[in-house]
Design a protein around this motif. Structure first.
Motif, PDB file in Angstrom:
ATOM      1  N   GLY A 161      -1.507  -1.208  -6.076  1.00  0.00           N
ATOM      2  CA  GLY A 161      -1.118  -2.268  -7.005  1.00  0.00           C
ATOM      3  C   GLY A 161       0.189  -2.874  -6.529  1.00  0.00           C
ATOM      4  O   GLY A 161       1.145  -2.150  -6.265  1.00  0.00           O
TER       5      GLY A 161
ATOM      6  N   ARG B  12      -4.727  -6.156  -6.428  1.00  0.00           N
ATOM      7  CA  ARG B  12      -5.356  -4.845  -6.496  1.00  0.00           C
ATOM      8  C   ARG B  12      -6.244  -4.591  -5.260  1.00  0.00           C
ATOM      9  O   ARG B  12      -7.401  -4.982  -5.229  1.00  0.00           O
TER      10      ARG B  12
ATOM     11  N   PHE C 286      -6.900   3.113  -4.663  1.00  0.00           N
ATOM     12  CA  PHE C 286      -6.477   1.728  -4.899  1.00  0.00           C
ATOM     13  C   PHE C 286      -4.979   1.606  -4.740  1.00  0.00           C
ATOM     14  O   PHE C 286      -4.266   2.589  -4.546  1.00  0.00           O
TER      15      PHE C 286
HETATM   16  C1  COI Z   1       0.585   0.000 -10.831  1.00  0.00           C
HETATM   17  O1  COI Z   1       1.716   0.101 -11.301  1.00  0.00           O
HETATM   18  O2  COI Z   1       0.239  -0.907 -10.054  1.00  0.00           O
HETATM   19  C2  COI Z   1      -0.404   0.978 -11.151  1.00  0.00           C
HETATM   20  O3  COI Z   1      -1.104   1.384 -10.268  1.00  0.00           O
HETATM   21  C3  COI Z   1      -0.617   1.341 -12.519  1.00  0.00           C
HETATM   22  C4  COI Z   1      -1.992   0.963 -12.879  1.00  0.00           C
HETATM   23  C5  COI Z   1      -2.849   2.163 -12.962  1.00  0.00           C
HETATM   24  C6  COI Z   1      -2.080   0.052 -14.017  1.00  0.00           C
END
Ligand code: COI
Length: 354
Positions: A71, A136, A69
């Motif tokens: 972010g 996301r 993933f």
């Molecule tokens: C982010 O800072 O976007 C991250 O990926 C942290 C997340 C696991 C909350």
């Protein structure tokens, strides 16, 4: 590939009180999805109503965690919506994809689809100070197959969530627990990839730390449990005798985009010497005892720049910078968030305004 848009027939109510958003609880009306099949490539790119997926209980992601993933955030400004280095997130996603045996995405195409999704969802970008729309992107193997092998079918999607501060304490300095039993990553492992399994593996230590009253775990290297690596959801920086030190990108820590931006800002804007070098936790404690440890802070998309006010390692507690946000931490926070919210000029080409 063409992008199809299917509009939601009814829209949800937007949050009434933007000061109480928290992190990752609410989702917008639409999402982006596309599918992959070996031999066919990516297909069926769609912006469609946000809804539950239907998938086989045998889907390989549910058993073997073949999932990655990213972010990033969209910020409300007077001139439109700002994105911060979004191209770097998709480049990093492809690095994660390679490590996890997953297909790469067409970064330019996905960026365009994200722009379209944000155009449709722009009223969801919150306006209250410190809030943003968290983005996301996720990819997972969905083959209905229980053999342990790389998937042949994948789902990629992007969901959006209006968010406030990541930590309940907001910008107040957090206390972190230096983990001396469990490790997050080892040489040759997946530590540098944004793989779901890395986070699953970190949960036990995180839960133990929470029960003891700590916001996060600080991980040490997987070999000697000696050198500082990163915090659960952030990279970590130490200001020691005027110099900023952070762990090097040697394969076990996440190559944070906020980390990289902070290194550049500290060097180029504030003239601070920055070293990407191994630092032993014992040295951090010694520097604290002799007055050399000036500031500690974490960096991440979700957490932004988060001051650390205290640390506990092998039952020894230390207080950092009198438990307050240090001066450099403050300046970096103001500059970075100022660029993101459009109040500080971006001299680095990091901002994309929609
Ligand atoms: C982010 O800072 O976007 C991250 O990926 C942290 C997340 C696991 C909350």
């Amino acid at each position: 590939m063409k992008l199809e848009v299917v509009a939601a027939s009814a829209l949800k109510q937007k949050p009434q009180d933007e000061t109480k958003l928290g992190f990752g609880n609410l989702f917008t009306d639409h999402m982006f999805t596309m599918q992959y099949e070996e031999g066919k490539g990516w297909f069926d790119a769609k912006i469609r109503p946000f809804e539950n997926f239907s998938m086989s209980p045998a889907s390989s992601v549910l058993h073997y965690s073949q999932t990655i993933f990213e972010g990033l955030k969209a910020y409300h400004t007077d001139k439109g919506i700002n994105l911060f280095r979004p191209w770097d997130n998709f480049t990093r996603m492809n690095v994660s994809a390679k490590r996890m045996c997953m297909p790469e995405i067409d970064e330019e195409f996905v960026l365009k689809c994200l722009d379209e999704l944000l155009e449709i969802e722009k009223d969801w970008v919150p306006k209250a100070p410190g809030t943003s729309l968290y983005i996301r992107p996720t990819m997972m193997a969905i083959d209905p197959f229980l053999g342990v092998s790389a998937g042949k079918q994948y789902l990629f999607y992007i969901i959006l969530s209006p968010v406030g501060a990541y930590y309940e304490s907001g910008l107040s300095p957090i206390d972190i627990y230096v983990e001396d039993e469990y490790v997050r990553a080892v040489d040759g492992g997946t530590g540098f990839a944004k793989a779901g399994g890395n986070y699953a593996a970190s949960l036990l230590a995180g839960e133990i730390a929470h029960k003891k009253g700590f916001a996060q775990v600080l991980w040490l290297d997987g070999k000697e449990k000696k050198y500082v690596e990163e915090v659960g959801s952030m990279n970590i920086f130490f200001k020691i005798r005027g110099e900023l030190i952070t762990a090097p990108l040697a394969g076990t820590i996440l190559p944070g985009i906020t980390r990289d931006s902070v290194i550049t800002l500290a060097r180029d804007v504030f003239g601070v010497n920055v070293r990407e070098a191994k630092i032993a936790i014992s040295d951090v404690y010694e520097e604290n005892a002799s007055g050399g440890l000036e500031e500690v802070f974490g960096t991440g998309t979700a957490a932004v720049i988060s001051p650390v006010g205290g640390m506990t390692w092998e039952n020894k507690d230390i207080v950092v910078a009198d438990g307050r946000m240090g001066e450099l931490t403050h300046k970096l926070y103001d500059t970075l968030t100022g660029m993101q919210y459009g109040t500080v000029k971006d001299d680095f080409g990091w901002i994309k305004t929609l």
